[in-house]
Scaffold this motif. Structure first.
Motif, short mmCIF file in Angstrom:
data_model
loop_
_atom_site.label_atom_id
_atom_site.label_comp_id
_atom_site.label_asym_id
_atom_site.label_seq_id
_atom_site.Cartn_x
_atom_site.Cartn_y
_atom_site.Cartn_z
N GLY A 71 0.82 -1.20 0.00
CA GLY A 71 0.00 0.00 0.00
C GLY A 71 0.85 1.25 0.00
N SER A 72 0.29 2.34 0.45
CA SER A 72 0.99 3.62 0.42
C SER A 72 2.16 3.63 1.39
CB SER A 72 0.02 4.75 0.76
OG SER A 72 0.70 5.99 0.80
N GLU A 73 3.26 4.21 0.95
CA GLU A 73 4.38 4.43 1.85
C GLU A 73 4.00 5.53 2.84
OE1 GLU A 73 6.97 2.54 1.84
OE2 GLU A 73 6.70 1.52 -0.08
N ALA A 74 4.55 5.45 4.02
CA ALA A 74 4.25 6.42 5.08
C ALA A 74 5.28 6.27 6.17
CB ALA A 74 2.83 6.17 5.62
N GLY A 75 5.21 7.14 7.16
CA GLY A 75 6.14 7.04 8.27
C GLY A 75 6.08 5.68 8.94
N ALA A 76 4.87 5.14 9.08
CA ALA A 76 4.69 3.87 9.78
C ALA A 76 5.20 2.68 8.97
CB ALA A 76 3.22 3.67 10.12
N THR A 77 5.23 2.79 7.65
CA THR A 77 5.60 1.66 6.81
C THR A 77 6.98 1.81 6.18
OG1 THR A 77 4.46 2.72 4.95
CG2 THR A 77 3.22 1.10 6.23
N THR A 78 7.48 3.04 6.10
CA THR A 78 8.74 3.29 5.39
C THR A 78 9.88 3.64 6.33
OG1 THR A 78 7.35 4.23 3.65
CG2 THR A 78 9.73 4.54 3.43
N ALA A 79 9.62 4.46 7.35
CA ALA A 79 10.68 4.87 8.28
C ALA A 79 10.72 3.98 9.52
CB ALA A 79 10.47 6.32 8.69
N LEU A 80 9.56 3.59 10.04
CA LEU A 80 9.51 2.81 11.27
C LEU A 80 10.24 1.47 11.18
CD1 LEU A 80 8.58 2.26 14.15
CD2 LEU A 80 6.30 1.70 13.25
N PRO A 81 10.13 0.71 10.09
CA PRO A 81 10.84 -0.58 10.05
C PRO A 81 12.35 -0.46 10.24
CG PRO A 81 9.15 -0.53 8.35
CD PRO A 81 9.23 0.86 8.92
N GLY A 82 12.97 0.57 9.67
CA GLY A 82 14.40 0.78 9.88
C GLY A 82 14.70 1.12 11.33
N TRP A 83 13.83 1.90 11.95
CA TRP A 83 13.98 2.24 13.37
C TRP A 83 13.92 0.98 14.22
CZ3 TRP A 83 11.19 1.77 17.88
CH2 TRP A 83 11.51 2.63 18.94
N ILE A 84 12.99 0.10 13.91
CA ILE A 84 12.86 -1.15 14.67
C ILE A 84 14.12 -2.00 14.53
CG2 ILE A 84 11.59 -3.34 14.79
CD1 ILE A 84 9.07 -1.77 13.99
N ASP A 85 14.64 -2.10 13.31
CA ASP A 85 15.85 -2.90 13.09
C ASP A 85 17.00 -2.40 13.95
OD1 ASP A 85 14.55 -4.47 11.28
OD2 ASP A 85 15.43 -3.55 9.50
N PHE A 86 17.17 -1.09 14.02
CA PHE A 86 18.24 -0.52 14.84
C PHE A 86 17.98 -0.78 16.32
CE2 PHE A 86 19.68 3.17 17.40
CZ PHE A 86 21.06 2.91 17.32
N MET A 87 16.74 -0.59 16.74
CA MET A 87 16.43 -0.71 18.16
C MET A 87 16.56 -2.14 18.67
SD MET A 87 16.03 2.27 19.22
CE MET A 87 15.47 1.87 20.86
N GLN A 88 16.41 -3.12 17.80
CA GLN A 88 16.60 -4.50 18.23
C GLN A 88 18.01 -4.73 18.73
OE1 GLN A 88 15.26 -6.54 14.68
NE2 GLN A 88 13.23 -6.94 15.56
N VAL A 89 18.96 -3.94 18.26
CA VAL A 89 20.33 -4.01 18.76
C VAL A 89 20.53 -3.02 19.91
CG1 VAL A 89 22.76 -3.68 18.17
CG2 VAL A 89 21.20 -4.74 16.52
N ALA A 90 20.06 -1.79 19.74
CA ALA A 90 20.35 -0.74 20.72
C ALA A 90 19.69 -0.99 22.07
CB ALA A 90 19.90 0.61 20.16
N MET A 91 18.52 -1.62 22.07
CA MET A 91 17.81 -1.80 23.33
C MET A 91 18.51 -2.77 24.27
SD MET A 91 13.76 -1.67 22.31
CE MET A 91 13.25 -1.92 24.00
N GLU A 92 19.51 -3.49 23.76
CA GLU A 92 20.30 -4.35 24.64
C GLU A 92 21.15 -3.52 25.60
OE1 GLU A 92 22.62 -6.76 22.10
OE2 GLU A 92 20.93 -7.81 21.19
N ASP A 93 21.45 -2.27 25.24
CA ASP A 93 22.42 -1.47 26.00
C ASP A 93 21.85 -0.19 26.58
OD1 ASP A 93 24.61 -3.24 25.34
OD2 ASP A 93 24.53 -2.41 23.33
N PHE A 94 20.66 0.21 26.17
CA PHE A 94 20.10 1.48 26.64
C PHE A 94 18.84 1.23 27.47
CE2 PHE A 94 22.58 2.58 22.94
CZ PHE A 94 23.30 3.68 23.38
#
Length: 854
Positions: free
Chosen positions: A767-790
């Protein structure tokens, strides 16, 4: 006796005359001789090095590559090779070697030409520091006098150490330590005898005798060095023979980069030049430690790239970069034009393109000239099967390897038509590739097989920041610094869309609104007599819920509610209020479109603004340099950031940075308002209501639930025509923003249909690209690593915050304990005082009075 008497008298006269001539010559050139006292405090040009917080090298900057070593750190075998070749009587003469001078003079008399220079190591040092390489008698005279002075000032070991660190050895390598890294990618103590002999032969002619520019000449020079070492007794006959026959193993090595973070490295370079000036920054050997841990930076780089590839794959394949043999069809020509339009990087058509397939050697030579961007490797298709293809792929400097791409590596590549339209899913490999295609491939994971790829169309940026002190934890400015040095994290001012809304709601809370206030989520039409047109802000999607609590309106990003709030608070008051978050006044439009995100900020500016909510109301200063050391490891400067509280504990990873008390960050927002906004933004992730009772609802960031942390706050953002997609999410210990968009503002991020080859499992975004579908997945990928330390702990409950049970629909007090009620936070004194009417009367709405409906 008479003859002997005259002979002695003549010799004495000549000696006196010679000595007198030397003295006279010395006084003649003395005014032109430089002071060698500076050698006592010599400062070699040493490049600046940039490191992560955990000591991994990111980059180095400087014209000269140099690794200063003490004499004890230099292998004895290399010292032997240099002495045997350059000055075998170094430890015996006084700076000038009379035997060497006599030998050179005799060669001159017998041959009539200068074939030996008779320069000692000390004389070469004098020339390297104070003179030129001009072949002139007067220069040699000055060289000798300076050498004698140096010998009086320094010990032999000090002279040899300076000499070995000063030598120019080709390819910007200065000193033997740098030469080992440049030519062999190893330290001196790891080199073989043949490699040591190669380096030792370079001082005679670094540009014409180095093993990269002229391997045959380098081999001949190496053998001369080995023979001199053998003659001096430094090596055995057996070792001599092994090194004599050794192959050339040298190749050009860059600095041993341990963490690729070029955007961060460029930020440091720019700041260091601003602080110290270019000459001092590049030559003083500064060691700059950033605030970024290698683990988090690598995770950020990967998250940005993987997210862009995911976007690109769901929008279709734009065709090969080039075709080495065979012709393009008309549709393929159009595809290539589209590829070059989206990615201005153009590839020259090879001169020998024709009908006949190229040999493996020709393909390998071609690939060796092609760039590599991050995980992207250039490859050429050599054979196409039914649902597979054979390629030759460039793998670093090791040449090309033959690899088979299976159907899982190809099946995503339906044709790209435009940003919102994709062609039919391919059924066989020939629908995608032809032999002779120059393509890109990548490995999604280090050990995974290659898959077909392309340079992503849009760009992206990611910024991670410690909210308590402004230290950056990661920063990525684009897909590849090699492709584009434009740092979107710092330089790209893009419209922020709905990520503006937390600031609008904060202004409203400061103005007396609560998270339980009921607003009317209904269409707005406002007539503008001046322009003769109407302004109709719409929700996205265009769904209106009528009376709605502010918490739910923010979590579901209701546009019309945001417009009603800015009308109530006032545009000017809201714009002034937003400046408290560090935004520049000139970047804040003073009209109602501000409520929908018409303002343009950089990802770094937006991250800093959200940090105010995360840290309880303080404005911190972003910084990325933790400390600066000199070449000896002595600390010259330590960061002195403002901090949100005098006694708060920094993250364990960084607790040893600062040994002094840090200044207090200024408070710009009440602790209560910061808490309420942050708590409301957790609903953007987790939603609310009761799903069993059919009143459940999702916030726009519901995909972040996969992180399984109830303390994440976040806000999505999408601009008109989907030109920009944002997500900013945070917890108590970290604020992270991601942005995705085309550098060319004419391009929309568009929409993607489902690829039947992949299904929902492999293409979850449709469907349509949006903040929830286009930017958020990259944020989640990073946070899966970062949340181990923060830390992502619950936000501290401020004083003067109370929690009361309210009715879900009306926001009034409720005595019910079922799904129709919930607990809500209020600033003490603003909580509702009226209980819900069980008869079901309509809730009181906060309405604006200037809607003009027609």
């Amino acid at each position: 006796m008479k003859f002997l008497k005259y002979l002695l008298l003549t010799l004495l006269t000549l000696i006196i005359f010679g000595l007198g001539s030397v003295v006279a010559l010395y006084y003649y050139v003395k005014p032109e001789l430089p002071s060698v006292e500076t050698l006592r405090d010599v400062r070699l040009q040493i490049p600046m090095q940039v490191f992560t917080a955990d000591g991994k090298l990111i980059s180095q900057f400087g014209e000269q590559r140099r690794i200063p070593l003490t004499l004890d750190e230099i292998p004895q075998q290399l010292k032997d090779a240099i002495l045997a070749t350059e000055d075998s009587r170094f430890y015996e003469h006084f700076g000038v070697d009379p035997i060497g001078v006599a030998r050179a003079f005799s060669v001159l008399i017998t041959t009539g030409s200068i074939r030996e220079g008779a320069s000692t190591i000390t004389m070469q040092l004098a020339r390297n520091f104070f003179l030129t390489r001009e072949r002139a008698w007067m220069r040699k005279v000055k060289e000798a006098f300076i050498a004698i002075h140096i010998e009086q000032l320094l010990s032999k070991d000090e002279i040899l150490e300076l000499y070995l660190n000063k030598l120019a050895l080709g390819h910007r390598a200065y000193g033997v330590g740098a030469a080992a890294e440049v030519y062999y990618g190893r330290s001196l103590d790891e080199l073989t005898l043949a490699e040591i002999a190669t380096i030792s032969g370079l001082p005679k002619g670094p540009s014409i005798l180095n093993p990269i520019s002229n391997p045959p000449a380098s081999v001949e020079r190496r053998r001369i060095v080995l023979r001199r070492m053998l003659d001096e007794g430094y090596i055995s006959e057996e070792a001599y023979q092994v090194a004599y026959d050794a192959p050339v193993t040298a190749r050009l090595h860059g600095a041993t980069i341990e963490v690729s973070a070029p955007y961060l490295a460029e930020m440091v370079r720019h700041e260091m030049v601003e602080r110290f000036g270019a000459e001092q920054a590049y030559t003083s050997g500064y060691r700059v430690y950033t605030t970024v841990e290698s683990k988090h930076q690598l995770a950020a780089e990967k998250a940005v790239r993987d997210n862009l590839h995911a976007y690109d794959e769901r929008h279709g394949y734009r065709g090969p970069v080039n075709r080495l043999w065979g012709e393009f069809t008309a549709s393929e020509e159009a595809d290539q034009q589209q590829q070059n339009l989206i990615n201005p990087e153009t590839m020259a058509i090879p001169e020998n393109r024709g009908v006949e397939p190229w040999s493996a050697e020709e393909i390998t030579a071609y690939l060796s000239r092609q760039p590599m961007y991050g995980p992207l490797h250039p490859a050429v298709v050599t054979e196409v099967g039914e649902q597979s293809a054979v390629i030759l792929v460039r793998e670093g400097v090791a040449g090309a390897s033959e690899v088979e791409l299976d159907w899982a590596a190809l099946d995503w590549a339906r044709p790209y038509i435009d940003e919102s339209t994709q062609g039919e899913a391919p059924q066989q490999a020939s629908d995608i590739l032809r032999a002779g295609d120059h393509i890109w491939v990548r490995r999604p994971q280090p050990d995974a097989p290659y898959k077909l790829a392309q340079i992503p169309g849009p760009s992206s940026a990611l910024v991670a920041m410690h909210p308590n002190n402004g230290a950056l934890a990661a920063v990525v400015g684009g897909y590849s610094f090699q492709m584009s040095q434009y740092n979107r994290a710092l330089q790209a001012e893009r419209q922020v869309g709905s990520t503006i809304k937390p600031f609008i709601y904060a202004a409203a809370i400061e103005d007396g609104y609560t998270l339980a206030t009921i607003m009317n989520d209904a269409p707005i039409t406002q007539w503008n007599p001046g322009s003769g047109s109407a302004w109709r802000p719409r929700n996205s999607p265009e769904v209106y819920d009528g009376p709605i609590r502010l918490r739910k309106a923010l979590a579901r990003s209701k546009n019309v509610v945001s417009v009603r709030l800015i009308r109530s608070v006032g545009v000017d008051r809201t714009a002034d209020f937003m400046q408290q978050f560090g935004f520049e006044a000139g970047d804040i439009p003073r009209n109602e479109s501000l409520s929908l995100g018409s303002a343009s900020f950089t990802p770094l500016e937006l991250t800093r603004g959200f940090a105010v909510f995360a840290n309880g109301g303080y404005l911190v200063e972003p910084h990325f340099v933790a400390r600066i050391e000199d070449v000896n490891g002595e600390v010259l400067e330590v960061a002195n950031p403002v901090q949100t509280c005098a006694d708060c504990v920094l993250q364990d990873l960084y607790e040893n940075w600062w040994e002094h008390e840090l200044p207090q960050a200024p408070r710009v927002l009440s602790e209560q308002t910061a808490f309420l906004v942050s708590d409301a933004l957790t609903s953007a992730v987790w939603g609310g209501g009761s799903w069993p009772n059919q009143t459940g609802w999702n916030g726009t960031a519901w995909r972040a639930q996969t992180l399984r942390n109830r303390n994440i706050s976040g806000k999505t953002g999408t601009t008109n025509d989907v030109n920009d997609a944002w997500f900013v999410g945070y917890g108590s210990g970290l604020v992270v923003s991601t942005w995705v968009g085309f550098d060319n503002l004419e391009y929309s991020l568009g929409r993607a249909s489902l690829n039947p080859n992949l299904g929902r499992d492999r293409q979850p975004i449709v469907g349509s690209e949006a903040g929830a579908t286009t930017a958020l997945p990259g944020w989640i990928d990073f946070m899966q690593v970062a949340m181990e330390d923060f830390a992502f702990d619950p936000f501290d409950l401020p004083t003067d915050i109370v929690s009361v049970r309210i009715d879900d629909k009306t926001g009034k007090l409720s005595n019910q304990s079922d799904y129709t009620s919930l607990f809500e936070y209020f600033i003490s004194g603003t909580e509702p005082t009226e209980f819900v009417d069980v008869e079901g009367n309509s809730p009181r709405l906060f309405e604006d009075d200037d809607d003009e409906l027609f």
